[in-house]
Design a protein around this motif. Structure first.
Motif, PDB file in Angstrom:
ATOM      1  N   TYR A 190       0.817  -1.216   0.000  1.00 43.65           N
ATOM      2  CA  TYR A 190       0.000   0.000   0.000  1.00 43.65           C
ATOM      3  C   TYR A 190       0.851   1.266   0.000  1.00 43.65           C
ATOM      4  O   TYR A 190       0.373   2.340   0.345  1.00 43.65           O
ATOM      5  N   LYS A 232       5.181  -1.334  -5.545  1.00 44.34           N
ATOM      6  CA  LYS A 232       4.738  -0.269  -6.443  1.00 44.34           C
ATOM      7  C   LYS A 232       5.910   0.534  -7.005  1.00 44.34           C
ATOM      8  O   LYS A 232       5.792   1.145  -8.048  1.00 44.34           O
ATOM      9  N   GLU A 280      -2.166  -4.904 -13.109  1.00 41.22           N
ATOM     10  CA  GLU A 280      -2.242  -3.600 -12.443  1.00 41.22           C
ATOM     11  C   GLU A 280      -2.273  -2.448 -13.442  1.00 41.22           C
ATOM     12  O   GLU A 280      -2.626  -1.325 -13.092  1.00 41.22           O
ATOM     13  N   LYS A 330     -13.661   1.963  -4.011  1.00 39.95           N
ATOM     14  CA  LYS A 330     -12.534   1.743  -3.106  1.00 39.95           C
ATOM     15  C   LYS A 330     -12.872   0.621  -2.119  1.00 39.95           C
ATOM     16  O   LYS A 330     -13.964   0.599  -1.560  1.00 39.95           O
ATOM     17  N   GLU A 378     -11.925  -3.770  -0.992  1.00 46.42           N
ATOM     18  CA  GLU A 378     -11.337  -5.029  -1.433  1.00 46.42           C
ATOM     19  C   GLU A 378     -12.398  -6.127  -1.468  1.00 46.42           C
ATOM     20  O   GLU A 378     -13.418  -6.045  -0.780  1.00 46.42           O
ATOM     21  N   SER A 417      -9.061  -2.288  -4.680  1.00 47.73           N
ATOM     22  CA  SER A 417      -9.336  -1.233  -5.645  1.00 47.73           C
ATOM     23  C   SER A 417      -9.206   0.135  -4.984  1.00 47.73           C
ATOM     24  O   SER A 417      -9.502   0.301  -3.802  1.00 47.73           O
ATOM     25  N   ASP A 418      -8.719   1.104  -5.751  1.00 43.85           N
ATOM     26  CA  ASP A 418      -8.704   2.481  -5.253  1.00 43.85           C
ATOM     27  C   ASP A 418      -9.519   3.376  -6.191  1.00 43.85           C
ATOM     28  O   ASP A 418      -9.125   4.490  -6.497  1.00 43.85           O
ATOM     29  N   LYS A 475     -10.213   3.143  -9.421  1.00 43.78           N
ATOM     30  CA  LYS A 475      -9.655   3.447 -10.737  1.00 43.78           C
ATOM     31  C   LYS A 475     -10.105   2.388 -11.736  1.00 43.78           C
ATOM     32  O   LYS A 475     -10.781   1.430 -11.375  1.00 43.78           O
ATOM     33  N   TYR A 495      -5.835  -2.043  -8.047  1.00 40.90           N
ATOM     34  CA  TYR A 495      -4.609  -1.655  -7.344  1.00 40.90           C
ATOM     35  C   TYR A 495      -3.759  -2.896  -7.110  1.00 40.90           C
ATOM     36  O   TYR A 495      -2.548  -2.862  -7.251  1.00 40.90           O
ATOM     37  N   ARG A 496      -4.408  -3.968  -6.729  1.00 41.51           N
ATOM     38  CA  ARG A 496      -3.705  -5.243  -6.539  1.00 41.51           C
ATOM     39  C   ARG A 496      -4.677  -6.348  -6.903  1.00 41.51           C
ATOM     40  O   ARG A 496      -5.834  -6.345  -6.454  1.00 41.51           O
TER      41      ARG A 496
END
Lengths: 251, 366
Positions: free
Chosen positions: A163, A242, B52, B296, B298, B316-317, B319, B323-324
């Motif tokens: 994160y 990241k 990603e 946003k 999981e 998720s963020d 988008k 995110y992962r």
């Protein structure tokens, strides 16, 4: 979602009607009313144009034209705002008592500070989710398996997430006897990502932990055989981080 | 007195019995295996990293290449995860088409296992029969989506195309044909003395061990655990069908064989009900935004693939791309018990045990 969908067209219709009334007053044309009553917002805009065109021809009220255009950008904002409000309106989850029970058992056995956070994950089929502190992570996992009222004997999934501010381990557990699921999480320091291994509790955590080490660089205490499981031993860096810089940028 | 010494033997990565690029370093003393170390990663393509940078819909073809023997279930798991987190509804007809496609895929996957497993054990002809029937399924799926192996058929919120005219009838005709062939398989293999001697009591483990090692699918059910996600956590429309979960008792290669053959029969049962229940007409793709953004948060969902429990985790963020993304790949988990099973075994049983686990290397390596 269904409630929302039902609300959207209604509000659009209302907006539309008010606009129709506006243009009607400006243009004084009662004949255009049936044409300007579509239900979808897409069809609505051309019909509005029609009525404004007619307004051009009949009257010289040019100053009133921008009004509906100014209103248009506001419309998409409304459903967005509703989406954000929506989770609050859901009411208590049916799984809330189950989570409370888990939290109670853990707190009575390991103390109040063992749990950092406990919540119901609304996005994931109302899954009870427990965030452990790094110190209590192993103890909670052991308790979840061994306690008579919990019996989470099956490790379904284990993986890490970067994160950027911190790392996180996500463990999905299932009880074969009680038929319940729970997610156990723990936040790990990103600079020194070290956490206890769950392999002494569930053998099935062996390779997934190696995978987390391989791709994210998380170290596991008491792991029997921590190694680069998917990549080569000489691989540099941890690809799922990241800030990882790929070997070949063009790939 | 014969002098024996330990010898290191390298099986794979290019070896027909490993069903892909899988390497096993075996320490043998005479004919007895003292230690076995699996070496994996030859087929690692970094699907999770690639995803990603991809939009949710673009990830679906990558899942085809994970478990390439049952790509339909992989298609489903990513769609199901996104549908769960976004909260999308799937039209009725699309759900039925998905279930029919997935169950056909399950049968095809078990047929490949059956054929290749017996080929490993030295029987050549079952392979030819199994692939003949698999070809019929692949032709059906080819008609449905235009591909034989990497289907890319499912979409978030439904499926890409409706079934062509008369396709449902072809599936209906296939069911009795497959039943007949299955009887034939049992006739010439299931009672075969040589086969039974090679699988009975081989690669045996207990129920506790299976759970401890996070095994799933037939590898878990062969020990007597009644655990099938289609039953314990019904997804899609599986709660509408009447079917059983074949469960073994002994936990050896023979029990795993019986479980998988039983699953083919149960899949046929589901297919039979699905082709009767499927609505005549209807949309096959629900109301889906043009660009899918997951809120946003999981999500973790799991479904039953032919090889076991396949899960999909999305963080998720808000988008267009995750995110992962993480896939819980059943073959990867099932393979963990292999070193334990091989220890102390006869060298000749290596192939029996490895084949019985039913791995797909595309899935092991991710």
């Amino acid at each position: 979602m269904t409630d929302e969908n039902q609300n959207q067209p209604q509000s659009n219709e209302e907006n539309e009607k008010s606009k129709v009334e506006e243009t009607k007053n400006q243009a004084d044309e009662s004949q255009k009313e049936p044409k300007a009553e579509p239900t979808t917002p897409k069809e609505e805009s051309p019909s509005n144009k029609e009525s404004t065109k007619n307004a051009k021809e009949d009257t010289s009220a040019k100053t009133d034209k921008p009004k509906p255009k100014k209103d248009r950008p506001k419309r998409p904002r409304k459903p967005r705002a509703k989406k954000e409000e929506k989770p609050e309106d859901l009411g208590p989850s049916p799984n809330q008592p189950i989570l409370d029970h888990y939290v109670n058992v853990i707190k009575t056995n390991l103390g109040e500070e063992a749990i950092e956070e406990a919540s119901i994950n609304r996005n994931s089929k109302d899954l009870p989710t427990i965030v452990a502190t790094p110190k209590s992570y192993f103890q909670i996992a052991k308790l979840l398996r061994d306690h008579e009222e919990l019996q989470f004997n099956y490790l379904s999934d284990l993986h890490g997430i970067d994160y950027e501010t911190h790392m996180e381990m996500y463990v999905y557990l299932y009880s074969m006897t009680k038929k319940y699921s729970v997610a156990l999480k723990v936040k790990v320091d990103r600079e020194h990502p070290v956490v206890d291994s769950l392999t002494p509790i569930w053998q099935g955590a062996n390779w997934p932990e190696s995978e987390a080490y391989d791709l994210l660089g998380i170290q596991f205490n008491n792991h029997p055989d921590l190694k680069r499981i998917l990549l080569g031993e000489d691989w540099e860096g941890y690809p799922l981080r990241k800030d990882y810089e790929p070997y070949d940028v063009e790939v | 007195m014969i002098r024996t010494e330990e010898m290191l033997l390298n099986v794979g990565p290019q070896h027909p019995s490993t069903h892909g690029v899988f390497r096993l370093v075996v320490k043998v003393e005479g004919e007895i295996i003292r230690e076995a170390t699996p070496v994996i990663g030859y087929l690692h393509r970094g699907t999770e990293k690639l995803a990603e940078d991809l939009q949710y819909t673009q990830i679906i073809p990558y899942t085809d290449r994970m478990d390439y023997l049952s790509a339909m279930t992989n298609n489903y798991v990513i769609c199901h995860a996104v549908e769960t987190i976004v909260g999308l509804e799937v039209p009725e007809r699309a759900e039925y088409l998905r279930v029919i496609a997935m169950e056909l895929g399950r049968i095809a996957s078990h047929l490949v296992w059956y054929g290749t497993y017996l080929l490993d054990l030295g029987a050549t002809s079952p392979f030819l029969y199994a692939f003949r029937e698999r070809e019929a399924i692949i032709n059906l799926l080819n008609e449905l989506c235009g591909a034989r192996l990497t289907f890319n058929y499912m979409r978030i919120g439904g499926v890409k195309w409706d079934a062509p005219e008369g396709w449902i009838d072809k599936v209906r005709e296939f069911i009795p044909y497959m039943r007949e062939q299955l009887d034939g398989y049992h006739g010439f293999i299931s009672g075969n003395e040589i086969f039974l001697n090679r699988v009975k009591g081989i690669g045996q483990y207990t129920q506790e061990e299976a759970i401890q090692y996070s095994l799933s699918g037939a590898n878990l059910r062969c020990t007597g655990v009644d655990y099938d996600i289609r039953k314990v956590e019904p997804y899609s429309i599986y709660d509408r069908f009447d079917f059983d979960v074949p469960v073994g008792e002994t936990g050896d290669a023979w029990a795993r064989y019986k479980c998988r053959m039983g699953e083919i029969e149960e899949s046929l049962k589901i297919l039979e009900q699905a082709v009767e229940q499927i609505p005549e007409e209807g949309k096959v793709l629900g109301k889906v935004p043009r660009i899918i953004k997951a809120p946003k948060g999981e999500v973790y969902v799991r479904i039953e693939s032919p090889r076991g429990e396949i899960g999909c985790y999305i963080a998720s963020d808000n988008k267009k791309s995750p995110y992962r993304l993480k896939f819980r790949r059943p073959s990867f988990y099932n393979l963990q018990i292999l070193p334990k099973l091989l220890e102390g075994e006869n060298m000749a049983n290596l192939v029996t045990i490895l084949g019985g686990v039913d791995i797909v290397l595309g899935e092991v390596d991710g």
